[in-house]
Motif scaffolding. Structure first.
Motif: not given
Ligand code: MJT
Ligand code: ZN
Length: 259
Positions: A94, A96, A98, A121, A143, A200-202
């Motif tokens: 995926q 996404h 911020h 990301h 990851l 992960l930042t969430t």
């Molecule tokens: N901000 S983030 O990339 O850490 C992140 C993920 C990172 C790794 C795996 C799944 C993730 C799912 C997220 C979902 C929403 C926002 C950041 C997310």
């Protein structure tokens, strides 16, 4: 179980440790961090990033309630990342974003004290070593996330397909088809990067991410970014400032593949 986590004054990053995610405070490799280029160590053994993305692997785009996310078919090796510090093949799952309430902030990583208007990301998982994504979430090398900083200047043509879909994604849970999207069209021409072990930042903030932060930002138009702010976390709650601030480095080594 109390109110769920978010980015508001009562459930935002400073509260995540008391909302069921103690690792937010106790973790040793939390993300994002501030990157101080002078302290990053040039490593000649770091390979270039090798991206092979199949545009037909994009499936849909949705408002997850915390971001806008494009999902890819990661059942086979259609879109993969290799090289860099990575061992093995990481499948694109995926991407996404911020962003901030205004153009001066919104990125998660901070570069030598500078915040950017937003951050893209691209999330990949080590499908060579782990059978499924949720297993990779539990592994220190599970990851790999490519982070691309967004700077506000001229409009970005590659982003326009995403910007145009935002108007039908206003509400949490909204989802629509998103076919034939070329993720590599979003990347800058120069793929030089900093890399460090993080999380992960969430929430759940799993410490399973090898971060690859690209040195070169991509452009985003001010009105393109304004469209992201029309999305909603929930009813009448504009989606903005959906970023976690930098966390303690806790003496992690940051490496770079450029001098
Ligand atoms: N901000 S983030 O990339 O850490 C992140 C993920 C990172 C790794 C795996 C799944 C993730 C799912 C997220 C979902 C929403 C926002 C950041 C997310
Ligand atoms: Zn993210």
């Amino acid at each position: 179980a109390g109110c769920s986590w978010g980015y508001g004054p009562k459930n935002g990053p400073d509260h995540w440790h008391e909302l069921g995610f103690p690792i937010a405070k106790e973790g040793t490799r939390q993300s994002p961090i501030e990157i101080k280029n002078a302290e990053a160590k040039f490593d000649q053994n770091l390979k270039p990033l090798n991206l092979s993305y199949d545009p037909t692997s994009s499936k849909s785009i949705c408002n997850t309630g915390t971001t806008v996310q494009v999902d890819f078919d990661d059942c086979t090796d259609r879109s993969v990342l290799t090289g860099g510090p990575l061992c093995g093949k990481y499948r694109l799952r995926q991407l996404h974003f911020h962003w901030g309430a205004c153009d001066t902030h919104g990125s998660e990583h901070v570069i030598d004290g500078k915040t950017f208007a937003g951050e893209l990301h691209l999330v990949h998982w080590n499908a060579e070593k782990y059978c499924e994504f949720n297993e990779a979430l539990k592994a220190p090398d599970g990851l790999a996330v490519i982070a691309v900083l967004l700077k506000v200047c001229e409009a970005n043509q590659a982003l326009q397909k995403i910007v145009c879909s935002l108007e039908c994604l206003k509400s949490k849970g909204a989802k629509t088809d998103f076919k034939d999207f070329s993720a590599c069209s979003l990347l800058p021409s120069c793929l030089q990067y900093w890399t460090y072990p993080g999380s992960l930042t969430t929430p759940p903030l799993c410490e399973c991410v090898i971060w690859l932060v690209l040195k070169e930002p991509i452009s985003v138009g001010a009105d393109q970014l304004a469209n992201f702010r029309k999305l909603e976390f929930g009813p009448c709650e504009p989606m903005q400032n959906n970023y976690r601030p930098p966390q303690a480095s806790k003496c992690r080594e940051i490496r770079k593949n450029f001098e």
